[in-house]
Scaffold this active site. Structure first.
Site, PDB file in Angstrom:
ATOM      1  N   ARG A  42      -0.464   6.898   4.385  1.00 33.03           N
ATOM      2  CA  ARG A  42       0.547   7.040   3.332  1.00 33.03           C
ATOM      3  C   ARG A  42       1.253   8.382   3.447  1.00 33.03           C
ATOM      4  NH1 ARG A  42      -2.345   4.029  -0.800  1.00 33.03           N
ATOM      5  NH2 ARG A  42      -3.789   2.806   0.451  1.00 33.03           N
ATOM      6  N   ASP A  55       1.503   8.621  -3.070  1.00 28.06           N
ATOM      7  CA  ASP A  55       0.264   8.153  -2.432  1.00 28.06           C
ATOM      8  C   ASP A  55       0.250   6.629  -2.295  1.00 28.06           C
ATOM      9  OD1 ASP A  55       0.037   8.563  -5.368  1.00 28.06           O
ATOM     10  OD2 ASP A  55      -1.835   7.480  -5.126  1.00 28.06           O
TER      11      ASP A  55
END
Ligand code: AMP
Ligand code: MG
Length: 488
Positions: free
Chosen positions: A175, A244
């Site tokens: 991510r 995230d």
């Protein structure tokens, strides 16, 4: 394994915590095929131990051994605020098969669980499973879902619920937050290793570039720009676009309080916990751009390896400016296609925007409007167009249809071919909240048939499925405003 960074500062060896008496809730044979899991005639793995593996109860099946499961660390911005260290708090990476990573979500606590229990509930696991597969079938990049395994183990949320484990696969679950983590630690060695790993495995086109980190940034940003255009085109709201939850591969990941638009509402907020509407439908492109700015700041030290600080900033700033352009180009292409327009003509964008505004003002069903638009003939008599009845301001929509039909006349495709083209981009079936909710309520009574039915329907969203006509209908009035929150 593609994600090969190892070490205490990157990930922790983490075994799943077993759950008692697991059972199948959902299984996707199409995903199983991708990783060569053999399927029996009942549509489930021939090897019974897969149930135990996907429950997190054992780490070996038929000669395959997941010998080093891990949880990885990342950081991120949540709702626009730096949240510091996060990490796989309830996801455990078992290993890779056929170059795809297999992750268990809800398989118990990890080093990064903080106050959480490491579990996921049945309801959210079914939603993630169905939406992953629905998105894939819609042609939108996403992590895939292999299975949901249930257990009677209790999990406390607002009420007492039961646990489930959703197994999901992707080439990588890296991510933006992974980049942010190493940048925030000023750990340039790890940051560089991560970028090099991404380039080597997923962005080989960047290798030849003399500014390979800049070109990696541009490539990640471009993929996410196109991704969010895809979301807008099918009316998908992600719900929690924290950095995230943004994939470095431009995949849709981390399905939580997402929702597809039923009635078109430009500022629709699908996440009950998002009071300010930061992640409302119309803000998704902007917010994705903001997340790319987070990535740019995180990658700044990598550019500084070859450039002065000032130069590096200028390079990233101008690369970041490409995002809205790439997004707009993709959005225009998708919405032209939704209207059956193959040529690019002046005035097209206004035509699209006028329609969306009118749909918003009259709260018209988003999916069905576009789907039915394919039935229009270039010679239609304005007053016989059934969709005009869905709009409150009749004069306005009549003018729009007049302009649209005129515009169609400059296209070369005949009505039938245009309809076929439109039916390949305007789905008939989406995962409407009320459909997911009905499947969840049955599953909570141990009847998983509706989950399987939805998987089947949503795997072919562009096809007419006569037996399932009712699944294309808008929700009944009392099911129009199902609220979904982050608590899952
Ligand atoms: P999300 O918004 O669901 O992507 O989660 C944000 C962060 O909270 C991630 O680091 C998750 O791993 C963590 N998290 C969410 N739910 C739980 C849970 N039940 N137990 C442990 N960690 C969790
Ligand atoms: Mg997440």
């Amino acid at each position: 394994m593609p994600f090969t960074l190892r070490g205490d500062d990157v990930c922790q060896p983490t075994s799943p915590t077993p759950i008692p008496k697991p059972y199948w809730v959902a299984f996707s044979p199409a995903v199983a095929q991708l990783i060569d899991i053999e399927i029996g005639s009942n549509g489930l793995p021939s090897h019974g131990d897969w149930l135990e593996v996907l429950a997190g109860n054992q780490l070996a099946v038929g000669g395959i051994e997941f010998s080093s499961p891990i949880a990885t660390v990342y950081s991120g911005h949540q709702f626009g605020v730096w949240a510091g260290q996060l990490g796989d708090g309830r996801a455990i990476l078992l290993g890779d098969m056929n170059g795809l990573e297999l992750q268990l979500k809800g398989a118990g606590k990890t080093q990064y669980s903080r106050m959480g229990d490491g579990r996921a509930v049945l309801r959210s696991s079914i939603r993630e499973f169905l939406c992953s597969e629905a998105m894939h079938a819609l042609g939108i990049p996403t992590s895939r879902a292999l299975a949901v395994v249930g257990s009677q183990q209790a999990v406390l949320r607002e009420t007492l619920e039961t646990a489930a484990v959703c197994s999901r696969i992707a080439p990588s679950f890296i991510r933006i937050g992974h980049f942010e983590h190493f940048a925030s630690q000023q750990n340039i060695v790890r940051l560089k290793e991560l970028a090099d790993l991404m380039i080597a495995n997923f962005y080989p086109e960047c290798i030849a570039d003399k500014d390979s980190y800049l070109s990696l940034f541009k490539a990640i940003s471009a993929r996410n720009a196109k991704l969010v255009a895809g979301w807008q085109s099918v009316g998908f709201c992600h719900g929690v676009l924290n950095s995230d939850n943004i994939s470095a591969l431009g995949l849709t990941i981390d399905y939580g309080p997402f929702g597809f638009l039923d009635q078109f509402e430009i500022d629709h907020i699908c996440n009950h916990s998002d009071q300010g509407g930061r992640y409302a439908y119309q803000r998704q492109p902007q917010v994705m751009h903001w997340n790319m700015a987070c990535l740019a700041s995180a990658m700044l030290p990598l550019l500084e390896l070859d450039h002065s600080e000032e130069e590096s900033q200028a390079l990233l700033r101008s690369a970041l400016e490409e995002f809205p352009l790439i997004y707009a180009k993709e959005w225009q292409y998708l919405f032209r296609s939704k209207l059956g327009l193959q040529l690019e003509k002046e005035g097209d964008i206004q035509l699209i925007e006028r329609l969306l505004q009118a749909m918003n003002d009259s709260r018209v069903d988003y999916t069905n409007f576009f789907r039915n638009l394919g039935n229009l003939s270039k010679d239609v008599l304005l007053t016989t167009i059934p969709q005009r009845n869905e709009f409150i301001d009749r004069e306005n929509i009549d003018q729009w249809f007049t302009d649209y039909i005129n515009r169609l006349k400059s296209e070369t495709l005949d009505d039938q071919s245009r309809k076929e083209m439109m039916n390949r981009i305007n789905p008939k079936y989406i995962l409407r909240n009320h459909l997911a909710q009905a499947a969840i309520e049955k599953a909570q009574q141990n009847d998983f048939s509706e989950v399987a039915t939805l998987l089947q329907i949503l795997s072919n969203p562009f096809d007419e499925q006569v037996d399932f006509e009712s699944y294309s209908k808008p929700p009944p009035i009392d099911m129009q405003h199902i609220e979904v929150s982050c608590s899952s």
